[in-house]
Design an enzyme around this catalytic site. Structure first.
Site, PDB file in Angstrom:
ATOM      1  N   SER A 117      -2.729  -3.097   1.331  1.00  0.00           N
ATOM      2  CA  SER A 117      -1.398  -3.442   0.822  1.00  0.00           C
ATOM      3  C   SER A 117      -1.481  -3.577  -0.688  1.00  0.00           C
ATOM      4  O   SER A 117      -2.344  -4.272  -1.215  1.00  0.00           O
ATOM      5  CB  SER A 117      -0.894  -4.738   1.451  1.00  0.00           C
ATOM      6  OG  SER A 117      -1.763  -5.793   1.135  1.00  0.00           O
ATOM      7  N   MET A 173      -4.225  -8.391  -2.437  1.00  0.00           N
ATOM      8  CA  MET A 173      -4.271  -7.210  -1.581  1.00  0.00           C
ATOM      9  C   MET A 173      -4.879  -7.580  -0.231  1.00  0.00           C
ATOM     10  O   MET A 173      -5.773  -8.414  -0.173  1.00  0.00           O
ATOM     11  CB  MET A 173      -5.177  -6.209  -2.283  1.00  0.00           C
ATOM     12  CG  MET A 173      -5.448  -4.953  -1.522  1.00  0.00           C
ATOM     13  SD  MET A 173      -6.513  -3.877  -2.508  1.00  0.00           S
ATOM     14  CE  MET A 173      -5.361  -3.266  -3.721  1.00  0.00           C
ATOM     15  N   CYS A 174      -4.397  -7.011   0.846  1.00  0.00           N
ATOM     16  CA  CYS A 174      -5.097  -7.208   2.108  1.00  0.00           C
ATOM     17  C   CYS A 174      -5.310  -5.887   2.823  1.00  0.00           C
ATOM     18  O   CYS A 174      -4.715  -4.870   2.477  1.00  0.00           O
ATOM     19  CB  CYS A 174      -4.468  -8.290   2.979  1.00  0.00           C
ATOM     20  SG  CYS A 174      -2.987  -7.842   3.820  1.00  0.00           S
ATOM     21  N   LYS A 175      -6.234  -5.953   3.757  1.00  0.00           N
ATOM     22  CA  LYS A 175      -6.620  -4.734   4.476  1.00  0.00           C
ATOM     23  C   LYS A 175      -5.942  -4.741   5.836  1.00  0.00           C
ATOM     24  O   LYS A 175      -5.927  -5.764   6.520  1.00  0.00           O
ATOM     25  CB  LYS A 175      -8.137  -4.747   4.648  1.00  0.00           C
ATOM     26  CG  LYS A 175      -8.705  -3.574   5.409  1.00  0.00           C
ATOM     27  CD  LYS A 175     -10.209  -3.750   5.492  1.00  0.00           C
ATOM     28  CE  LYS A 175     -10.844  -2.772   6.452  1.00  0.00           C
ATOM     29  NZ  LYS A 175     -12.306  -3.007   6.508  1.00  0.00           N
ATOM     30  N   THR A 189      -6.233  -8.325   7.590  1.00  0.00           N
ATOM     31  CA  THR A 189      -7.237  -9.301   7.179  1.00  0.00           C
ATOM     32  C   THR A 189      -6.912  -9.722   5.755  1.00  0.00           C
ATOM     33  O   THR A 189      -6.664  -8.883   4.903  1.00  0.00           O
ATOM     34  CB  THR A 189      -8.648  -8.686   7.213  1.00  0.00           C
ATOM     35  OG1 THR A 189      -8.851  -8.128   8.504  1.00  0.00           O
ATOM     36  CG2 THR A 189      -9.712  -9.731   6.939  1.00  0.00           C
TER      37      THR A 189
END
Ligand SMILES: *[C@@H]1O[C@H](CO)[C@@H](O)[C@H](O)[C@H]1NC(C)=O
Length: 191
Positions: A47, A66-68, A84
């Site tokens: 993101s 940011m996330c995965k 996550t």
């Protein structure tokens, strides 16, 4: 007699139109990526941009990173959407199972825990590089919307950030509700 009959027809029509307008309102006809292909869409995304009217978002905006997100097709046809992210210096994961709708690229997710319904639209994607999503969340009588930019890699071209900001603004998000998420290695580098 005749006039009475016509009046009823008129009223019934009006009512039908009104119901339709309401349905469209809550459903918010959002265009999706033409010829959407789910197999090409699943996999890992990061993101990068977020715009939202969720109250928690506006409060937490400055701390977000940011996330995965990993999307995996499940045998029952749903798409497992597992994100996550860092929360209080710990890694957290959250899974949502997205159900397909009649329209490819439009998914629905109901949270029993929070009593909310989410509609997720893949508005635009080239599958290999980026995607733009639009999400509506309904909880009771409240509606919240979210626009997101996801990227296959942690770094994105500046033009894509610009593209995302234009996209968010075209959906009525104001500058103060749009954020480009800072890159992080925390929590998103394992496996
Ligand atoms: C969803 O995927 C994650 C891994 O990405 C897995 O740990 C989890 O068990 C899956 N959940 C369901 C309900 O299939």
């Amino acid at each position: 007699m005749m006039a009475m009959g016509l009046l009823w027809v008129g009223l019934a029509l009006l009512q039908a139109l009104e119901t339709q307008a309401q349905a469209q309102d809550s459903q918010q006809e959002i265009p999706v990526q033409p010829a959407f292909v789910e197999d090409k869409f699943v996999g890992t995304w990061y993101s990068v941009g977020l715009a939202s009217t969720f109250p928690w978002f506006l409060k937490k905006k400055a701390e977000l990173m940011m996330c995965k997100t990993v999307l995996t097709p499940e045998i029952d046809g749903t798409v497992n959407f597992t994100a996550t992210f860092v929360s209080n210096n710990q890694c957290e994961t959250r899974t949502s199972l997205l159900r397909k709708t009649q329209q490819p690229g439009h998914y629905v997710y109901k949270s029993l825990k929070w009593g909310s319904e989410h509609n997720i639209f893949v508005v635009e994607t080239n599958y290999e590089e980026y995607c733009l999503l639009y999400t509506t969340k309904t909880k009771g009588n409240s509606n919240f919307n979210m626009a997101t930019l996801y990227s296959r890699t942690k770094d994105v071209r500046p033009e894509l950030k610009e593209r995302f900001i234009r996209f968010a603004k075209s959906h009525g998000f104001t500058e103060d509700t749009i954020v480009i998420l800072p890159k992080t290695d925390q929590c998103i580098d394992e496996n």
